[in-house]
Enzyme design. Sequence first.
Site, PDB file in Angstrom:
ATOM      1  CE  LYS A  59      42.094 -71.789  79.732  1.00  0.00           C
ATOM      2  NZ  LYS A  59      41.517 -72.433  80.957  1.00  0.00           N
ATOM      3  CG  ASN A  72      30.344 -68.327  81.170  1.00  0.00           C
ATOM      4  OD1 ASN A  72      30.209 -69.528  81.189  1.00  0.00           O
ATOM      5  ND2 ASN A  72      31.325 -67.746  80.506  1.00  0.00           N
ATOM      6  NE  ARG A  86      27.614 -65.904  78.300  1.00  0.00           N
ATOM      7  CZ  ARG A  86      27.638 -67.235  78.335  1.00  0.00           C
ATOM      8  NH1 ARG A  86      26.581 -67.906  78.735  1.00  0.00           N
ATOM      9  NH2 ARG A  86      28.714 -67.923  77.971  1.00  0.00           N
TER      10      ARG A  86
HETATM   11  P1  ADP Z   1      36.497 -70.229  76.930  1.00  0.00           P
HETATM   12  O1  ADP Z   1      36.352 -68.944  77.687  1.00  0.00           O
HETATM   13  O2  ADP Z   1      37.076 -70.041  75.586  1.00  0.00           O
HETATM   14  O3  ADP Z   1      35.246 -71.080  76.959  1.00  0.00           O
HETATM   15  P2  ADP Z   1      37.614 -71.891  79.046  1.00  0.00           P
HETATM   16  O4  ADP Z   1      38.699 -71.434  79.918  1.00  0.00           O
HETATM   17  O5  ADP Z   1      36.229 -71.920  79.620  1.00  0.00           O
HETATM   18  O6  ADP Z   1      37.637 -71.050  77.697  1.00  0.00           O
HETATM   19  O7  ADP Z   1      37.963 -73.341  78.501  1.00  0.00           O
HETATM   20  C1  ADP Z   1      37.182 -73.968  77.497  1.00  0.00           C
HETATM   21  C2  ADP Z   1      37.398 -75.474  77.500  1.00  0.00           C
HETATM   22  O8  ADP Z   1      38.792 -75.804  77.340  1.00  0.00           O
HETATM   23  C3  ADP Z   1      36.983 -76.152  78.795  1.00  0.00           C
HETATM   24  O9  ADP Z   1      35.599 -76.480  78.828  1.00  0.00           O
HETATM   25  C4  ADP Z   1      37.864 -77.383  78.802  1.00  0.00           C
HETATM   26  O10 ADP Z   1      37.280 -78.372  77.974  1.00  0.00           O
HETATM   27  C5  ADP Z   1      39.146 -76.911  78.145  1.00  0.00           C
HETATM   28  N1  ADP Z   1      40.159 -76.498  79.159  1.00  0.00           N
HETATM   29  C6  ADP Z   1      40.408 -75.245  79.590  1.00  0.00           C
HETATM   30  N2  ADP Z   1      41.408 -75.230  80.519  1.00  0.00           N
HETATM   31  C7  ADP Z   1      41.802 -76.513  80.673  1.00  0.00           C
HETATM   32  C8  ADP Z   1      42.795 -77.178  81.479  1.00  0.00           C
HETATM   33  N3  ADP Z   1      43.593 -76.511  82.324  1.00  0.00           N
HETATM   34  N4  ADP Z   1      42.898 -78.523  81.369  1.00  0.00           N
HETATM   35  C9  ADP Z   1      42.117 -79.224  80.519  1.00  0.00           C
HETATM   36  N5  ADP Z   1      41.171 -78.663  79.733  1.00  0.00           N
HETATM   37  C10 ADP Z   1      41.005 -77.328  79.798  1.00  0.00           C
END
Ligand code: ADP
Length: 449
Positions: A158, A290, A292
């Site tokens: 990520k 988040n 906000r």
């Molecule tokens: P963003 O900031 O782009 O929304 P997030 O970290 O909130 O990114 O992750 C977005 C989505 O990706 C989550 O809602 C989930 O569906 C998936 N996701 C993120 N990290 C994981 C993980 N470690 N395992 C499985 N799914 C993940």
Amino acid sequence: MFHKILIANRGEIAVRIIRACKELGIATVAVYSEADKEAMHARLADEAVCIGPTPSSKSYLNIPSIMAAAEITDAEAIHPGYGFLAENAEFAEIVIESGYAWIGPSPESMRIMGDKVRAKARMQEANVPLVPGSDGAVHSIEEARQVAKSTGFPLIIKAASGGGGRGMQVVHAEPRLPAAFNKCQTEAGAAFGDHTVFIEKYLEEPKHIEVQVLGDKHGNIIHLFERECSMQRNNQKVLEEAPSPSIDEATRQAICEAGLNAAKAVNYEGAGTIEFLLNPDNSFYFMEMNTRIQVEHPVTEWITGVDLIEWQIRVAFGEKLAFTQQNIKMKGHAIECRINAEHPFKFTPSPGTVELYHAPGGRSVRVDSALYTGYTVPPHYDSMIAKIITHARDRQKCIRRMQRALDELAVIGITTNTELHKRLLANPGFQRGDFNIHFLENWLKQIPS
Ligand code: ADP
């Protein structure tokens, strides 16, 4: 209290904020792009200022233009809504340094939570459970291989500065690791101007559960229980509910407590949300915060009776929270359906002129929307045109109420995704509360479009 607030946003959230201001006796300033001259928010506010051409980069993201609008209208505070500049710490700083009140958390908490690597480090210090993975940023493929030894596969790479579901690579086996690592780094650099990436174990069947928090400037901070947001497509939420239909009381308490600790760890002020992934065995992990108000805030408002926008404004002004954790009780069940101007199964956008709009009504139905008959939905912005929210004493009744509300909804002239919601609400798996974040996408693969 403030005398005048500028709302740096458009659509239903701008209307939602104007409504809260009116109820508080606060004058409002709307800002609008050239495409939004006829928009509801520009009509409802006491004053409206054009801040630039149609592209959001030249209007709703145009900081000098928004600051000029605040100055000429003599506004005292700025509410950013969600999206656009809401999580931009630099904008918050400019607002504050220019002598206006910022209706949101401190730029410092926004900065920490906006950087996923920094946020995770802070959460670790606060004993908030984290997805197993790299200890901070990962700089090379060799380092990634080392991390993979402890996380195993699948794993997810990520972007530290990622958002909106972008900048993520799921890797199912070792041979794909180098290419995915390079791809994630390159894309992160291009999309967010920051190459930093990190690695987490990829959870296979999690639910998305998030905790609403609210803090004031006097060190008081509370949670307002959880929301269930597993109904997603392309990492975009489609339907949300509160409380979660599938967690037990012990898990609820543990996750809300963790959310509260996360917020306390950054001295959080205002309304914020901590997102968690919950495993089938009830273990859960911090994903991100988040900083906000969120689209789905009405479901929390309905089960707790707390007006979150009103309290965002009150705490920004310096008021103390008028309730303690013990005062916050959960009552009944609430569901929100996001109505988008798009084909219900093909997801192709459908902007255009609304020839007729009829909103549902009746007992315990709320509609947050900026739509009206004759309005032309512009193709340039978010496709969400309305949020239908229902409340009832239990989930089953709430689902039925939503079904009858959607039957009443009429939007003629453009295509909406209402049919998707109707079919989803009738799905036995949904009705049982038996789902995870893959449910909607898997189901969509099976149904004919
Ligand atoms: P963003 O900031 O782009 O929304 P997030 O970290 O909130 O990114 O992750 C977005 C989505 O990706 C989550 O809602 C989930 O569906 C998936 N996701 C993120 N990290 C994981 C993980 N470690 N395992 C499985 N799914 C993940």
